[in-house]
Design a protein around this motif. Structure first.
Motif, PDB file in Angstrom:
ATOM      1  N   THR A   2      51.860   9.320  36.241  1.00  0.00           N
ATOM      2  CA  THR A   2      52.592   8.690  37.343  1.00  0.00           C
ATOM      3  C   THR A   2      52.296   7.195  37.343  1.00  0.00           C
ATOM      4  OG1 THR A   2      50.732   9.135  38.802  1.00  0.00           O
ATOM      5  CG2 THR A   2      52.523  10.741  38.828  1.00  0.00           C
ATOM      6  N   PRO A   3      53.202   6.404  37.925  1.00  0.00           N
ATOM      7  CA  PRO A   3      52.966   4.942  37.959  1.00  0.00           C
ATOM      8  C   PRO A   3      51.649   4.602  38.641  1.00  0.00           C
ATOM      9  CG  PRO A   3      55.215   5.452  38.633  1.00  0.00           C
ATOM     10  CD  PRO A   3      54.515   6.770  38.476  1.00  0.00           C
ATOM     11  N   LEU A   4      51.292   5.340  39.693  1.00  0.00           N
ATOM     12  CA  LEU A   4      50.049   5.036  40.400  1.00  0.00           C
ATOM     13  C   LEU A   4      48.835   5.268  39.486  1.00  0.00           C
ATOM     14  CD1 LEU A   4      48.634   4.166  42.970  1.00  0.00           C
ATOM     15  CD2 LEU A   4      48.702   6.528  43.781  1.00  0.00           C
ATOM     16  N   ALA A   5      48.870   6.355  38.724  1.00  0.00           N
ATOM     17  CA  ALA A   5      47.754   6.641  37.802  1.00  0.00           C
ATOM     18  C   ALA A   5      47.645   5.541  36.761  1.00  0.00           C
ATOM     19  CB  ALA A   5      47.956   7.996  37.131  1.00  0.00           C
ATOM     20  N   LYS A   6      48.776   5.042  36.308  1.00  0.00           N
ATOM     21  CA  LYS A   6      48.759   3.952  35.311  1.00  0.00           C
ATOM     22  C   LYS A   6      48.188   2.673  35.913  1.00  0.00           C
ATOM     23  CE  LYS A   6      52.892   5.453  32.964  1.00  0.00           C
ATOM     24  NZ  LYS A   6      54.234   5.018  32.584  1.00  0.00           N
ATOM     25  N   LEU A   7      48.596   2.421  37.170  1.00  0.00           N
ATOM     26  CA  LEU A   7      48.091   1.227  37.862  1.00  0.00           C
ATOM     27  C   LEU A   7      46.564   1.308  38.002  1.00  0.00           C
ATOM     28  CD1 LEU A   7      48.456  -1.356  39.598  1.00  0.00           C
ATOM     29  CD2 LEU A   7      48.860   0.132  41.558  1.00  0.00           C
ATOM     30  N   LEU A   8      46.076   2.484  38.384  1.00  0.00           N
ATOM     31  CA  LEU A   8      44.626   2.665  38.534  1.00  0.00           C
ATOM     32  C   LEU A   8      43.932   2.472  37.190  1.00  0.00           C
ATOM     33  CD1 LEU A   8      44.428   5.772  40.906  1.00  0.00           C
ATOM     34  CD2 LEU A   8      44.284   3.351  41.489  1.00  0.00           C
ATOM     35  N   GLU A   9      44.536   3.024  36.153  1.00  0.00           N
ATOM     36  CA  GLU A   9      43.932   2.906  34.829  1.00  0.00           C
ATOM     37  C   GLU A   9      43.801   1.427  34.441  1.00  0.00           C
ATOM     38  OE1 GLU A   9      46.275   4.142  31.437  1.00  0.00           O
ATOM     39  OE2 GLU A   9      44.461   4.891  30.460  1.00  0.00           O
ATOM     40  N   ALA A  10      44.869   0.670  34.684  1.00  0.00           N
ATOM     41  CA  ALA A  10      44.850  -0.754  34.326  1.00  0.00           C
ATOM     42  C   ALA A  10      43.763  -1.484  35.101  1.00  0.00           C
ATOM     43  CB  ALA A  10      46.216  -1.373  34.608  1.00  0.00           C
ATOM     44  N   ALA A  11      43.677  -1.200  36.400  1.00  0.00           N
ATOM     45  CA  ALA A  11      42.675  -1.879  37.239  1.00  0.00           C
ATOM     46  C   ALA A  11      41.266  -1.512  36.790  1.00  0.00           C
ATOM     47  CB  ALA A  11      42.883  -1.506  38.706  1.00  0.00           C
ATOM     48  N   LEU A  12      41.048  -0.222  36.509  1.00  0.00           N
ATOM     49  CA  LEU A  12      39.715   0.230  36.092  1.00  0.00           C
ATOM     50  C   LEU A  12      39.352  -0.351  34.739  1.00  0.00           C
ATOM     51  CD1 LEU A  12      40.032   3.904  37.293  1.00  0.00           C
ATOM     52  CD2 LEU A  12      38.350   2.258  38.113  1.00  0.00           C
ATOM     53  N   PHE A  13      40.357  -0.497  33.884  1.00  0.00           N
ATOM     54  CA  PHE A  13      40.100  -1.084  32.569  1.00  0.00           C
ATOM     55  C   PHE A  13      39.697  -2.549  32.705  1.00  0.00           C
ATOM     56  CE2 PHE A  13      41.508  -3.355  28.776  1.00  0.00           C
ATOM     57  CZ  PHE A  13      40.851  -2.641  27.798  1.00  0.00           C
ATOM     58  N   ALA A  14      40.342  -3.235  33.652  1.00  0.00           N
ATOM     59  CA  ALA A  14      40.110  -4.676  33.786  1.00  0.00           C
ATOM     60  C   ALA A  14      38.771  -4.994  34.429  1.00  0.00           C
ATOM     61  CB  ALA A  14      41.239  -5.301  34.610  1.00  0.00           C
ATOM     62  N   SER A  15      38.202  -4.021  35.135  1.00  0.00           N
ATOM     63  CA  SER A  15      36.989  -4.312  35.902  1.00  0.00           C
ATOM     64  C   SER A  15      35.733  -3.926  35.135  1.00  0.00           C
ATOM     65  CB  SER A  15      37.039  -3.546  37.224  1.00  0.00           C
ATOM     66  OG  SER A  15      35.788  -3.643  37.866  1.00  0.00           O
ATOM     67  N   ALA A  16      34.729  -4.795  35.230  1.00  0.00           N
ATOM     68  CA  ALA A  16      33.459  -4.500  34.563  1.00  0.00           C
ATOM     69  C   ALA A  16      32.566  -3.632  35.438  1.00  0.00           C
ATOM     70  CB  ALA A  16      32.735  -5.796  34.216  1.00  0.00           C
ATOM     71  N   ARG A  17      32.854  -3.553  36.711  1.00  0.00           N
ATOM     72  CA  ARG A  17      32.020  -2.794  37.652  1.00  0.00           C
ATOM     73  C   ARG A  17      32.828  -1.641  38.220  1.00  0.00           C
ATOM     74  NH1 ARG A  17      28.184  -5.575  40.355  1.00  0.00           N
ATOM     75  NH2 ARG A  17      27.639  -3.536  41.151  1.00  0.00           N
ATOM     76  N   PRO A  18      32.148  -0.624  38.744  1.00  0.00           N
ATOM     77  CA  PRO A  18      32.898   0.447  39.398  1.00  0.00           C
ATOM     78  C   PRO A  18      33.726  -0.127  40.550  1.00  0.00           C
ATOM     79  CG  PRO A  18      30.571   1.030  39.197  1.00  0.00           C
ATOM     80  CD  PRO A  18      30.693  -0.404  38.813  1.00  0.00           C
ATOM     81  N   ILE A  19      34.935   0.398  40.726  1.00  0.00           N
ATOM     82  CA  ILE A  19      35.780  -0.082  41.822  1.00  0.00           C
ATOM     83  C   ILE A  19      35.703   0.930  42.964  1.00  0.00           C
ATOM     84  CG2 ILE A  19      38.082  -0.859  42.470  1.00  0.00           C
ATOM     85  CD1 ILE A  19      38.726  -1.307  39.597  1.00  0.00           C
TER      86      ILE A  19
END
Lengths: 180, 250
Positions: A2-19
């Motif tokens: 789903t688009p939301l899962a993709k958005l989360l994946e992108a954000a989690l990939f971009a972050s060095a720390r747990p979100i």
């Protein structure tokens, strides 16, 4: 996905720390709590079921994408990343006491461990694993220590409740010692 | 217990400086004591104090720990308990406080903590074996050699500018349009004659502030258009204006 899962994946990939979950929710203000949880489930399953080299882990009150442990050796051999140094036994003992009895002062830790812990406390504090959370009542109003979110991250814990309860430990101090 | 060598460190905080000795095998006297109790296979609630105390003293001697106060203190405690056990006690007396009770309580408490340590150790190892994204924010480009100026130099510069302007009195404010195109014309005319000029050629001594500003803005505008280059050999030096190729072509 789903688009939301993709958005989360992108954000989690971009972050060095747990979100933290709230920050993930802020990525899409229109997504409901349930939709967010479903998307996180979906992403985690995507990694697990399709057999990815990374996985989605909930830790320290947030979410993070981590490599799977079977690739650690190879990654380290190639010098792409290095595992952090292990904590010493003294540091682990001190952390164990603080985790279970926080807020806890230095004198109590020394009483239980039977050794002085000044420098151990200092280095744990420098590593951000513990912090001063208050002052005690007694003489000199001693500093009281507690664990931090970095502590949870370091041990990949969601929250402190994930540690076994004191009465679940094999040597629980439940009963008075037998008649002696 | 992963260190391969003992290390000695000085406690640096407010407490009296103490040796902190950590060994590969034992993280403290209670640890050593528990190990002995396990090795000797004795009941923790009925510790044969004499035997354990002798073992303890022997062990700290072979480990050359006899300088570590924490271990010595425990050795002394054991000997004291042993002495208390030797005191005669009347049979049948109900309330006999076992001198070992406090030690047993501490040992159990310590062992409980060691269980938690095992849990943490496993959890920490699990996390250690997984890498997160190692994002390293790009270091900002180092700034070009900064102007090392003191406040007094800055004030002196302001003072010089104000002295060039004839009447720095600011209570008499008359709005006066800044004449940038006019200044540009003047600069162009000058550069048509000379390839290089100086700031003081453009702004005569005693110029009005609006003239100074007009010339400055005009100069910057021309530099932007590529008609001239502006250079200053060092801070506060006279500004040099150099006719540019583009300006010649125009």
């Amino acid at each position: 996905m789903t688009p939301l899962a993709k958005l989360l994946e992108a954000a989690l990939f971009a972050s060095a720390r747990p979100i933290p979950t709230e920050e993930l929710a802020a990525l899409d203000p229109e997504a409901s709590k349930a939709a967010l949880a479903a998307a996180l489930d979906e992403l985690g399953e995507h990694y697990d079921v399709d057999g990815h080299g990374v996985e989605l882990v909930e830790l320290g009150g947030g979410w993070q994408i981590l490599t799977r442990s079977e690739y650690t050796e190879a990654i380290e051999r190639a010098q792409l990343a290095a595992r952090p140094a292990r904590l010493s036994a003294a540091a682990l003992e001190t952390l164990a006491l603080i985790a279970y009895r926080q807020p806890l002062g230095r004198a109590e830790i020394e009483e239980i461990r039977g050794v002085s812990v000044g420098s151990v406390l200092k280095s744990l504090h420098e590593r951000g694993l513990i912090d001063v959370v208050g002052r005690g009542e007694g003489m000199g109003r001693p500093l009281l220590y507690g664990t931090t979110p970095i502590f949870l991250e370091y041990f990949a814990l969601r929250h402190l409740d994930e540690l076994p309860r004191a009465d679940e430990l094999a040597v629980a101090l439940r009963a008075e010692p037998r008649a002696i | 217990m992963t260190e391969t060598a003992a290390y000695v460190d000085y406690a640096t905080d407010a407490a009296p400086a103490a040796f902190v000795i950590e060994l590969a095998e034992f993280s403290g006297p209670l640890d050593l004591l528990l190990t002995l109790i396990r090795e000797e296979q004795v009941d923790i609630y009925d510790i044969p104090i004499a035997r354990i105390a002798a073992q303890f003293v022997l062990r700290i001697r072979t480990l050359q720990l006899n300088e570590a106060a924490d271990y010595l203190e425990m050795a002394a405690r054991l000997l004291r308990i042993k002495a208390q056990m030797l005191l005669p006690r009347t049979d049948g007396e109900e309330a006999w406080d076992d001198p070992r009770a406090e030690l047993v309580r501490r040992l159990l408490e310590y062992q409980q903590m060691r269980e938690v340590v095992d849990v943490l150790e496993r959890a920490g190892e699990d996390r250690r074996n997984r890498f997160a994204r190692a994002y390293i924010p790009q270091a900002p480009a180092p700034p070009e050699a900064p102007l090392a100026l003191s406040l007094s130099e800055l004030l002196a510069a302001v003072d010089r500018i104000l002295r060039i302007a004839r009447d720095p009195a600011i209570h008499d404010v008359i709005p006066r349009a800044i004449d940038v195109p006019g200044a540009i014309t003047i600069i162009r005319e000058l550069l048509a004659i000379r390839a290089r000029a100086r700031w003081t050629d453009l702004v005569p001594y005693g110029a009005e502030p609006w003239q100074v500003l007009s010339t400055l803005l005009g100069l910057l505008e021309m530099a932007k258009l590529g008609e001239c280059r502006v250079a200053q050999p060092r801070p506060f030096a006279n500004v040099e204006i150099i006719r540019d190729a583009a300006g010649e072509a125009a």
